[in-house]
Design a protein around this motif. Structure first.
Motif, PDB file in Angstrom:
ATOM      1  N   LEU A   1      -8.783   4.384  -2.810  1.00 34.07           N
ATOM      2  CA  LEU A   1      -7.502   5.100  -2.773  1.00 34.07           C
ATOM      3  C   LEU A   1      -7.140   5.653  -4.155  1.00 34.07           C
ATOM      4  CD1 LEU A   1      -5.614   2.625  -0.424  1.00 34.07           C
ATOM      5  CD2 LEU A   1      -6.256   4.988   0.136  1.00 34.07           C
ATOM      6  N   GLU A   2      -7.487   4.933  -5.217  1.00 36.88           N
ATOM      7  CA  GLU A   2      -7.261   5.431  -6.573  1.00 36.88           C
ATOM      8  C   GLU A   2      -8.159   6.630  -6.869  1.00 36.88           C
ATOM      9  OE1 GLU A   2      -5.805   1.412  -8.946  1.00 36.88           O
ATOM     10  OE2 GLU A   2      -7.943   1.783  -8.754  1.00 36.88           O
TER      11      GLU A   2
ATOM     12  N   ALA B   1      -2.054 -10.108   3.653  1.00 35.31           N
ATOM     13  CA  ALA B   1      -1.043  -9.267   4.300  1.00 35.31           C
ATOM     14  C   ALA B   1      -1.651  -8.211   5.217  1.00 35.31           C
ATOM     15  CB  ALA B   1      -0.158  -8.602   3.253  1.00 35.31           C
ATOM     16  N   VAL B   2      -2.859  -7.744   4.869  1.00 40.97           N
ATOM     17  CA  VAL B   2      -3.479  -6.665   5.664  1.00 40.97           C
ATOM     18  C   VAL B   2      -4.727  -7.142   6.413  1.00 40.97           C
ATOM     19  CG1 VAL B   2      -2.560  -4.865   4.159  1.00 40.97           C
ATOM     20  CG2 VAL B   2      -4.858  -5.759   3.737  1.00 40.97           C
TER      21      VAL B   2
ATOM     22  N   GLU C   1      -5.201   2.477   9.680  1.00 40.44           N
ATOM     23  CA  GLU C   1      -4.033   1.597   9.723  1.00 40.44           C
ATOM     24  C   GLU C   1      -4.066   0.566   8.592  1.00 40.44           C
ATOM     25  OE1 GLU C   1      -0.392   0.291  10.617  1.00 40.44           O
ATOM     26  OE2 GLU C   1      -1.346   2.086  11.397  1.00 40.44           O
ATOM     27  N   ILE C   2      -5.234   0.078   8.236  1.00 31.63           N
ATOM     28  CA  ILE C   2      -5.333  -0.908   7.142  1.00 31.63           C
ATOM     29  C   ILE C   2      -4.958  -0.255   5.818  1.00 31.63           C
ATOM     30  CG2 ILE C   2      -6.908  -2.376   5.827  1.00 31.63           C
ATOM     31  CD1 ILE C   2      -8.382  -2.929   8.473  1.00 31.63           C
ATOM     32  N   ASP C   3      -5.437   0.972   5.572  1.00 30.93           N
ATOM     33  CA  ASP C   3      -5.053   1.689   4.347  1.00 30.93           C
ATOM     34  C   ASP C   3      -3.538   1.843   4.274  1.00 30.93           C
ATOM     35  OD1 ASP C   3      -7.682   2.095   3.426  1.00 30.93           O
ATOM     36  OD2 ASP C   3      -7.864   3.993   4.510  1.00 30.93           O
TER      37      ASP C   3
ATOM     38  N   GLU D   1       2.268  -2.353   1.307  1.00 30.11           N
ATOM     39  CA  GLU D   1       2.348  -3.580   0.513  1.00 30.11           C
ATOM     40  C   GLU D   1       2.365  -3.285  -0.985  1.00 30.11           C
ATOM     41  OE1 GLU D   1       2.741  -6.926   1.156  1.00 30.11           O
ATOM     42  OE2 GLU D   1       3.272  -6.194   3.145  1.00 30.11           O
ATOM     43  N   LEU D   2       1.509  -2.376  -1.425  1.00 31.65           N
ATOM     44  CA  LEU D   2       1.467  -2.036  -2.846  1.00 31.65           C
ATOM     45  C   LEU D   2       2.760  -1.368  -3.300  1.00 31.65           C
ATOM     46  CD1 LEU D   2      -2.212  -0.808  -3.188  1.00 31.65           C
ATOM     47  CD2 LEU D   2      -1.190  -2.816  -4.297  1.00 31.65           C
TER      48      LEU D   2
END
Length: 152
Positions: free
Chosen positions: A44-45, A29-30, A6-8, A14-15
């Protein structure tokens, strides 16, 4: 597919909304620290989920007021034709997207130009570079919704 928690997902939302946010703002925000936020973004990148970060521009204010969808049909389906078509469309900056389609249509091209003369120039350039059987265009009269944000 990579499993996201959920955080991802919230971080990606947001990004997508504003990639220029500071790490502090993203973390707030997270509900993560600045460093934890940075580590997740790097992960994630590296996983290829985040392909890049861009700035979205106002096309009309830059003199590119005409959005066009170009429908292409071809009788040529050989790999060499496809390579030529791919190279031609990728090298033309007015072309924003090229999609191989199912059904009666072979390819759909999304482009942005200044006006009808700009479209004609794009069309002439495209048919000079690669042989096409049938080309037709639809011009956008009103953009009701256009987004780059994926539904997460």
């Amino acid at each position: 597919m990579t499993t996201l928690d959920e955080i991802d997902r919230r971080l990606l939302v947001e990004l997508q909304r504003d990639a220029a946010q500071s790490l502090e703002a993203l973390g707030a925000a997270v509900n993560l620290s600045r460093n934890a936020c940075w580590r997740r973004i790097r992960t994630l990148e590296k996983a290829g989920i985040i392909k890049g970060r861009v700035t979205l521009l106002n096309a009309a204010k830059l003199g590119l007021g005409l959005s066009v969808f170009i429908q292409v049909r071809t009788n040529a389906h050989a790999p060499d034709w496809l390579e030529k078509f791919s190279k031609a469309t990728q090298s033309m900056p007015e072309i924003l997207g090229v999609y191989r389609m199912t059904g009666d249509l072979d390819y759909l091209i999304r482009a942005r130009v200044a006006d009808m003369a700009g479209y004609d120039q794009l069309y002439q350039d495209l048919i000079r570079r690669v042989p096409l059987s049938d080309v037709s265009a639809s011009f956008v009269m009103e953009e009701i919704k256009e987004t780059t944000q994926l539904p997460l």
